[in-house]
Design an enzyme around this catalytic site. Structure first.
Site, short mmCIF file in Angstrom:
data_model
loop_
_atom_site.label_atom_id
_atom_site.label_comp_id
_atom_site.label_asym_id
_atom_site.label_seq_id
_atom_site.Cartn_x
_atom_site.Cartn_y
_atom_site.Cartn_z
N GLU A 209 26.40 9.44 -9.10
CA GLU A 209 25.88 10.22 -10.22
C GLU A 209 24.42 10.56 -9.97
O GLU A 209 23.62 9.69 -9.61
CB GLU A 209 26.00 9.35 -11.48
N ALA A 219 15.21 12.50 -12.14
CA ALA A 219 14.48 11.69 -13.12
C ALA A 219 13.33 10.97 -12.43
O ALA A 219 13.47 10.54 -11.29
CB ALA A 219 15.43 10.68 -13.76
N ASP A 255 15.64 -6.80 -5.65
CA ASP A 255 14.53 -5.93 -5.20
C ASP A 255 14.07 -5.07 -6.38
O ASP A 255 13.77 -3.89 -6.22
CB ASP A 255 15.00 -5.06 -4.04
N ASN A 260 12.49 1.10 -8.43
CA ASN A 260 13.95 1.11 -8.35
C ASN A 260 14.58 1.23 -9.74
O ASN A 260 15.69 0.78 -9.99
CB ASN A 260 14.46 -0.14 -7.62
N ASP A 272 19.30 1.35 -6.36
CA ASP A 272 18.95 0.65 -5.10
C ASP A 272 19.42 -0.81 -5.13
O ASP A 272 18.61 -1.73 -5.07
CB ASP A 272 17.43 0.75 -4.89
N1 LIG Z 1 21.28 8.55 -8.35
C1 LIG Z 1 20.06 9.07 -8.20
N2 LIG Z 1 19.66 10.12 -8.96
C2 LIG Z 1 18.43 10.64 -8.81
N3 LIG Z 1 17.52 10.19 -7.92
C3 LIG Z 1 17.84 9.15 -7.14
C4 LIG Z 1 19.13 8.53 -7.23
N4 LIG Z 1 19.18 7.52 -6.35
C5 LIG Z 1 17.99 7.50 -5.72
N5 LIG Z 1 17.17 8.48 -6.19
C6 LIG Z 1 15.79 8.75 -5.73
O1 LIG Z 1 15.68 8.40 -4.38
C7 LIG Z 1 14.73 7.35 -4.20
C8 LIG Z 1 15.21 6.39 -3.12
O2 LIG Z 1 16.42 5.79 -3.53
P1 LIG Z 1 16.66 4.23 -3.38
O3 LIG Z 1 18.06 3.96 -3.77
O4 LIG Z 1 15.60 3.48 -4.11
O5 LIG Z 1 16.53 4.04 -1.80
P2 LIG Z 1 15.55 3.20 -0.86
O6 LIG Z 1 16.39 2.07 -0.36
O7 LIG Z 1 15.20 4.14 0.21
O8 LIG Z 1 14.37 2.73 -1.68
C9 LIG Z 1 14.57 6.74 -5.58
O9 LIG Z 1 13.30 6.16 -5.77
C10 LIG Z 1 14.78 7.91 -6.50
O10 LIG Z 1 13.58 8.64 -6.63
MG LIG Z 2 14.26 2.02 -3.58
#
Ligand SMILES: Nc1ncnc2c1ncn2[C@@H]1O[C@H](COP(=O)(O)OP(=O)(O)O)[C@@H](O)[C@H]1O
Ligand SMILES: [Mg+2]
Length: 324
Positions: A209, A219, A255, A260, A272
C-alpha cells in the site's frame, strides 16, 4: 520489457506524469529527480525478463501497449500474496499494467518506487510503493550479522555464498530481507498493527500500500512533520495502540524511529519492519521493546509530550508482551 524505459518516448512520458515537479515544489515529500532513478534503473541487477504467459501485442512485442510491464500479480504464488481479507483496492486483473512514476526514496538498504497498477480502458487504478532491496555493492550490511546468519538455510550453497558476499550471496541476502519484511508486514497487518497492506512479493521486490495522496505525493515521515500539522498526543495514542498490538503478538519493531513512521493526514503508519524482534525468544527482548519506545519517545517529548507517558508506554508494552 524494462528496455522500454531506455526509449526516450516512455521516459519522457514518465517524467511528465511523475512527481518531479511536485517534489520540487513541496520539500516535505521525498521525490527525487528522475535522473538518478533512471541510472539506478539501468544498473538494476535484477534486470531479467519477467514477462511470461502474457499475450503479445503488435505495438510492443513483449510488453503491454501502455505502461511499463504487465502486472506481476500472477507471478507471485499464493503465499507470496498479501493476507485475506484482501482490500478491494488491490488490482488483481490479469490485464492490468504497471507503470513506474519514479523513486519515492532511496534508503539505506532498499529503494522505494512509486508504482501504478491499472486496468487499461477502465477507471481501475491503484498506487503502490515498490520496495526493492538492493543486492548490489551499494547495499549496506549492517543489519545482516546476527539477524539473518543464525537462520537455517536448506542449501549450504546459499549459506556459503552469503558468508562470502558473492553476487549470488548478496542477492540471496536481499531476497531474505524482502521475504522477512513481507512476512512481518503480513503478520502485523493481520494482527491490526497500522502498517501498509502488503500486496505481493516477487524476489527482492515488495509491493505494498502506498501511504500518500492519489497524486503520488508520499506521506511525510514523522521526523519531517511540522509542529502545526501534528497533534502530538493523538499521534502518541495511535502509536501506543499499534505497539500494544505488536507487543501482545510477542514482537518489538526493532528499528523504530521518527524515520520509520509515516503520517498521512493525521493517520500514523509504521514502516520498515524486516527486523521485527521476537521479544519472548530473544534474551534481549525487553531491551528491544524499551529501546523502540525511548527512541521514538524522545521525538515526541521534544514536541511537547509529557515525559512520564514514555515510561508508561514502556511498562504497558512489557505487560502486553507478558514480560512482567
Ligand atoms: N508504503 C510506503 N508508502 C509511502 N512511502 C514509503 C512507503 N514505504 C517506504 N516509504 C518511503 O521510503 C522510505 C524508505 O523506506 P523504508 O521501508 O524505511 O526503507 P529503508 O530500509 O531503506 O529505511 C521511507 O522513509 C518512506 O519515506
Ligand atoms: Mg527506514
Amino acid at each position: 520489457m524494462r528496455d522500454s524505459f531506455a526509449d526516450q518516448e516512455s521516459f519522457t512520458r514518465i517524467r511528465s506524469k511523475g512527481g518531479k515537479g511536485a517534489g520540487r515544489r513541496n520539500p516535505d515529500h521525498d521525490f527525487e529527480a528522475y535522473e538518478p532513478y533512471f541510472e539506478a534503473y539501468q544498473g538494476a541487477p535484477d534486470d531479467q525478463d519477467d514477462q511470461q504467459d502474457h499475450p503479445t501485442d503488435s505495438h510492443a512485442p513483449d510488453g503491454p501497449p501502455t505502461g511499463d510491464r504487465w502486472s506481476t500479480w500472477d507471478q507471485s504464488t499464493p503465499t507470496e500474496k498479501g493476507p485475506e481479507p484482501r482490500p478491494d483496492w488491490v488490482v488483481t486483473e490479469l490485464a492490468a499494467v504497471d507503470t513506474e512514476f519514479g523513486i519515492v526514496k532511496t534508503g539505506k538498504e532498499a529503494d522505494v518506487f512509486l508504482l501504478e497498477r491499472a486496468v487499461p480502458e477502465t477507471g481501475r487504478r491503484t498506487l503502490m510503493a515498490a520496495k526493492r532491496y538492493r543486492d548490489g555493492q551499494h547495499r549496506m550490511f549492517h543489519r545482516d550479522s546476527g539477524y539473518l546468519e543464525g537462520r537455517a538455510h536448506k542449501e549450504s550453497r546459499v549459506s556459503r555464498a552469503m558468508a562470502k558476499r558473492s553476487d549470488f550471496g548478496k542477492q540471496a541476502i536481499a531476497g531474505q530481507w524482502a521475504a522477512a519484511e513481507f512476512t512481518a508486514l503480513s503478520r502485523l497487518w493481520s494482527a491490526g498493527v497500522a502498517v501498509p497492506y502488503p500486496v505481493q512479493i516477487l524476489g527482492t521486490e515488495i509491493l505494498m500500500e502506498f501511504i500518500g495522496d492519489p497524486t503520488g505525493a508520499a506521506a511525510p515521515r514523522l521526523a519531517q512533520l511540522r509542529a502545526e500539522e501534528s497533534d502530538v498526543d493523538d499521534l502518541w495514542d495511535q502509536l501506543g495502540a499499534s505497539l500494544a498490538v505488536l507487543a501482545r503478538d510477542g514482537y518489538a519493531h526493532g528499528d523504530l524511529s521518527a524515520y520509520n513512521i509515516l503520517v498521512h493526514q493525521g493517520r500514523l503508519v509504521i514502516i520498515d519492519v524486516p527486523q521485527i524482534v521476537d521479544v519472548i525468544a530473544n534474551p534481549r527482548g525487553r531491551s528491544f521493546l524499551e529501546r523502540d519506545v525511548r527512541n521514538v519517545g524522545a521525538w515526541f517529548v521534544s514536541r511537547g509530550l509529557a515525559e512520564h507517558r514514555v515510561d508508561e508506554l514502556a511498562r504497558e508494552l512489557a505487560f502486553e508482551a507478558r514480560l512482567d
